[in-house]
Each structure stands twice: as C-alpha cells, then as structure tokens.
Design a protein around this motif. Structure first.
Motif, short mmCIF file in Angstrom:
data_model
loop_
_atom_site.label_atom_id
_atom_site.label_comp_id
_atom_site.label_asym_id
_atom_site.label_seq_id
_atom_site.Cartn_x
_atom_site.Cartn_y
_atom_site.Cartn_z
N LEU A 40 0.83 -1.20 0.00
CA LEU A 40 0.00 0.00 0.00
C LEU A 40 0.86 1.26 0.00
CD1 LEU A 40 -2.82 1.32 0.23
CD2 LEU A 40 -2.61 1.10 2.72
N VAL A 41 1.88 1.27 0.85
CA VAL A 41 2.77 2.44 0.92
C VAL A 41 3.52 2.61 -0.40
CG1 VAL A 41 4.75 3.46 2.09
CG2 VAL A 41 3.03 2.23 3.42
N ALA A 42 4.06 1.52 -0.94
CA ALA A 42 4.80 1.59 -2.19
C ALA A 42 3.94 2.15 -3.32
CB ALA A 42 5.34 0.21 -2.56
N GLY A 43 2.72 1.64 -3.43
CA GLY A 43 1.82 2.11 -4.49
C GLY A 43 1.47 3.56 -4.35
N THR A 44 1.21 4.01 -3.14
CA THR A 44 0.87 5.41 -2.89
C THR A 44 2.03 6.33 -3.25
OG1 THR A 44 -0.60 4.74 -1.08
CG2 THR A 44 0.06 7.05 -1.16
N LEU A 45 3.23 5.95 -2.85
CA LEU A 45 4.40 6.77 -3.16
C LEU A 45 4.67 6.82 -4.66
CD1 LEU A 45 6.82 5.66 -0.29
CD2 LEU A 45 5.69 7.86 -0.52
N GLU A 46 4.50 5.70 -5.33
CA GLU A 46 4.72 5.65 -6.78
C GLU A 46 3.75 6.56 -7.52
OE1 GLU A 46 6.42 1.04 -6.81
OE2 GLU A 46 4.33 1.48 -7.30
N ARG A 47 2.51 6.61 -7.07
CA ARG A 47 1.52 7.49 -7.71
C ARG A 47 1.86 8.95 -7.45
NH1 ARG A 47 -1.89 3.40 -5.86
NH2 ARG A 47 -2.47 4.62 -4.02
N GLN A 48 2.32 9.24 -6.24
CA GLN A 48 2.69 10.63 -5.92
C GLN A 48 3.87 11.08 -6.77
OE1 GLN A 48 3.43 10.87 -1.73
NE2 GLN A 48 1.27 10.87 -1.17
N ALA A 49 4.81 10.17 -7.02
CA ALA A 49 6.00 10.52 -7.79
C ALA A 49 5.66 10.90 -9.23
CB ALA A 49 7.00 9.37 -7.77
N GLU A 50 4.54 10.39 -9.73
CA GLU A 50 4.14 10.69 -11.12
C GLU A 50 3.73 12.14 -11.29
OE1 GLU A 50 1.03 7.99 -11.96
OE2 GLU A 50 2.31 6.20 -12.08
N ASP A 51 3.32 12.80 -10.22
CA ASP A 51 2.75 14.14 -10.33
C ASP A 51 3.69 15.25 -9.87
OD1 ASP A 51 0.38 12.94 -11.19
OD2 ASP A 51 -0.33 12.70 -9.11
N ARG A 58 13.79 11.02 -4.43
CA ARG A 58 13.70 10.62 -3.03
C ARG A 58 12.46 9.77 -2.77
NH1 ARG A 58 15.68 9.35 1.92
NH2 ARG A 58 14.33 10.07 3.59
N ILE A 59 11.34 10.20 -3.32
CA ILE A 59 10.09 9.45 -3.14
C ILE A 59 10.18 8.08 -3.78
CG2 ILE A 59 7.64 9.41 -3.74
CD1 ILE A 59 7.57 12.40 -3.39
N LEU A 60 10.74 8.01 -4.98
CA LEU A 60 10.86 6.73 -5.67
C LEU A 60 11.80 5.78 -4.93
CD1 LEU A 60 10.96 7.76 -9.44
CD2 LEU A 60 9.12 6.57 -8.22
N ALA A 61 12.88 6.34 -4.35
CA ALA A 61 13.81 5.50 -3.58
C ALA A 61 13.11 4.89 -2.38
CB ALA A 61 15.02 6.33 -3.14
N THR A 62 12.28 5.69 -1.70
CA THR A 62 11.52 5.17 -0.55
C THR A 62 10.50 4.14 -1.00
OG1 THR A 62 11.76 7.33 0.54
CG2 THR A 62 10.09 5.83 1.43
N ALA A 63 9.86 4.40 -2.14
CA ALA A 63 8.89 3.44 -2.67
C ALA A 63 9.55 2.11 -2.99
CB ALA A 63 8.22 4.02 -3.92
N PHE A 68 10.39 -3.51 -2.41
CA PHE A 68 11.35 -4.60 -2.24
C PHE A 68 10.96 -5.47 -1.06
CE2 PHE A 68 15.12 -6.15 0.02
CZ PHE A 68 15.71 -6.94 -0.96
N THR A 69 10.59 -4.81 0.06
CA THR A 69 10.19 -5.56 1.26
C THR A 69 8.94 -6.38 0.99
OG1 THR A 69 11.09 -3.76 2.62
CG2 THR A 69 9.64 -5.33 3.71
N GLU A 70 7.99 -5.79 0.27
CA GLU A 70 6.77 -6.52 -0.08
C GLU A 70 7.10 -7.78 -0.89
OE1 GLU A 70 2.63 -5.85 -2.65
OE2 GLU A 70 4.51 -4.87 -3.19
N GLY A 71 8.00 -7.64 -1.85
CA GLY A 71 8.38 -8.78 -2.67
C GLY A 71 9.04 -9.88 -1.87
N ARG A 72 9.91 -9.52 -0.95
CA ARG A 72 10.58 -10.53 -0.11
C ARG A 72 9.59 -11.21 0.82
NH1 ARG A 72 15.70 -12.30 -0.84
NH2 ARG A 72 16.35 -12.01 1.33
#
Length: 362
Positions: A40-51, A58-63, A68-72
C-alpha cells in the motif's frame, strides 16, 4: 534481478529506518497485514512521484524500499530476513524477536535503536565539523603567511639572519605539502592504534584506560548500545538471557562481547536472582547507571525492561555528551595551534622590523 540485488546490498540510512519501522507499526495497528502494508505504501508513493518534479528521486527511492520488502515477504521471508544486509544486525535481532512475539514491539524496538544510532552519528558528525574547520583554517593561514607576509620580511632581512625558530617557521609555512602528509600519516597511525586497542584490549587492562580519549567515547557508545539493544530485545519478547545470547552471537566487537559474556556468567551463577540489573552491572557503565540498574531491577521483568529503556536513554545522553566533550578537546587543541601561529607570526614580524630599526639607528 540486478535491481533487486543492488537493493539487497545497499544500506538503509538510519533516519529512513526510523520512518520505516514507525510507519509499518502504525499500519499494522490499523489491521493491515505486513505485506499489504508495504504494498500500500509503495503504491501510494509511486503514484505521488508521477505528479511531482522536485524530490521525485527521493520518493521513488523510498517506494522501492517498501516494494522490495513486499516482494521478499511474498516469497515467504520474515521481515528480519527480508531486510538482511540492509539494516544493522542489532535491529534485525529485534525484528526477529518481534516475529516470535509481538511484531509491533519488535518494530518499535528497532525504531528506538535506529533513532539512537542516528542521533549519535549526527552528534559525532557535528562534533567533528568544528575541529576540522579549525584545521582547515590553520592550513589556509599558514599558506597565506608563507606566501604573502614572510617573503616581504625576507626582502627586508636575509633569512640567514633570522633566528633558528623563525627559520623553521618560515620553512613550515612555505612547505605545507612536505609536512602535511606526515601529519596525516601520524593521525592515521594513532587512529589505527586505538582501533587495535578497541579490538584486542579488554578486561582490567582496558578498564584502567577507560577515561583516555577517544577510548572514553567508545566506552560510552558501547554501554549505550548494550543497554539499548538488550532493552529493545526484551521489550520485543525475548528473555534477558536470550537477548544476551543473540547479541553475543551476532556482535563483531570483542569489547562489547566481553561484557555480554560477563553478564551471561553472572546469570549462570545465579546473580540475576537478586535482580537482572545485578547481572548486567559492570565497569563498562558509569556508577550512576549501575545504581539505576540495581534499583530498578527489583520489579518484574517487563517493568525492568521499560526502566532499562530509560536507563539506555541516559547512557545515550552520556555518550553524546562524551562525544561533544571529545570534539571540544580537539577544538581547544586546534585553537591553541591557531593562536600560536598568529602569535609567533606577530613576534617574528616585530623582531625583524625591530632589528631593522636598530640597525638603521632609529
């Protein structure tokens, strides 16, 4: 694949870890699973980075961290394994203890540890800026004096007629590139010497030299690390003995391991029956911290764990105060050098001009 490998072996900064642990713990409180929270956090940050344009990296690095954690986690790894290699071993132990007990407590414990590490690192960084700035000032001042002021004095009075001390000062200001590498080599040698002491000298010999800078800084930081880690592991659901065993097996510091082994030996002989603080107390800690350890251990284990967290904060404050004191000591030493250079320059200038006036009969 390459991106995941790069992410795996890149360390997460302490400030980012504090934010990560705290945010995940908050989302778990809302009823989300760990994997869903990260996604949820990753998706929200990725959408914010688009705008946005500024701060997008910085936002994409946090996303990427959350993704990565979700995948593991999706691959079946527990959180401490998912972040292995990217967080300190002490924090991984806290997350592991949380997996076995309360994950939220493990996250909170890891967050406290990361915050303490960030604060001490920032204090150390700021403490070094002042003496480093003074050292740079010394070099700039000597370079200016050697290339601007002293050549004018040489034109007025031959260098052979200067006193030996004045001639040495002239050489030092004119040949900074010759002696600076030697000074840096000496500093590196002293640093290596103290590193070797920290690695190989423990026990009574080490305790006899605890107060010598920078060993006093290492002592305070180590005591804060031990108490912070033990208290955090216990609050995350680990027993005192189990916490010490985990630390012993994962620590790479012989100095820290020595006091962990002392505490484990005290537990084996039954000293912990008088209170866990009795088992932990050693000459690593200041007398006041030892008093607190012994007095606060009279309650139950959970209460003592919370009290120990408070004691750990005191130890961290002592560590930061010692770091600041060490930086002030270096700064004072640098100030003395600056004052000596300025003073010797003034004395040299007046000595030469005075002899010229005397020779002219003025």
């Amino acid at each position: 694949m390459i991106e995941n490998l790069t992410q795996t072996f890149s360390k997460i900064p302490a400030k980012d870890r504090v934010e990560f642990y705290g945010f995940i713990a908050t989302l778990l409180d809302s009823g989300l699973s760990l994997q869903n929270a990260c996604g949820l956090v990753a998706g929200t940050l990725e959408r914010q980075a688009e705008d946005i344009l500024f701060g997008k990296g910085r936002i994409l690095a946090t996303a990427k961290l959350y993704r990565f954690t979700e995948g593991r986690l999706r691959q079946g790894f527990p959180l401490h394994s998912a972040l292995e290699g990217r967080i300190p071993d002490a924090e991984a132990m806290m997350l592991m203890a949380g997996d076995q007990g309360s994950l939220k407590e493990g996250l909170n414990a890891a967050g406290r540890s990361a915050k303490a590490a960030a604060n001490m690192r920032e204090t150390f960084r700021k403490g070094l800026l002042y003496p480093l700035g003074l050292f740079a000032l010394i070099l700039v001042s000597m370079n200016w004096i050697g290339n601007n002021l002293l050549p004018t004095l040489v034109a007025l009075k031959d260098l052979e007629d200067w006193t030996p001390a004045q001639q040495n000062f002239y050489w030092a200001t004119r040949h900074i590139s010759a002696w600076l590498p030697i000074v840096l080599a000496v500093i590196a040698g002293l640093t290596g010497f103290f590193v070797l002491i920290n690695r190989y000298v423990v026990g009574e010999v080490r305790e006899a030299i605890h107060g010598i800078p920078p060993l006093n800084v290492i002592r305070q930081v180590t005591s804060a690390t031990l108490l912070t880690t033990v208290s955090s592991l216990v609050l995350a659901g680990e027993s005192l003995r189990g916490a010490l065993e985990r630390m012993k097996n994962s620590s790479v510091s012989p100095y820290l391991v020595h006091y962990i082994e002392n505490a484990l030996a005290n537990i084996r002989v039954g000293l912990a029956a008088k209170g866990p603080g009795k088992a932990l107390a050693s000459k690593l800690f200041t007398p006041w911290i030892i008093v607190k350890l012994e007095l606060y251990s009279r309650g139950d284990a959970n209460m003592f764990a919370h009290k120990m967290a408070e004691i750990a904060e005191d130890a961290q404050a002592n560590a930061m105060s010692t770091i600041q004191g060490f930086s002030k000591l270096i700064g004072t030493f640098m100030l003395i050098i600056v004052a000596s250079i300025i003073g010797f320059t003034v004395i040299t200038m007046y000595s030469i001009t005075g002899s010229l006036q005397a020779g002219a009969g003025m």
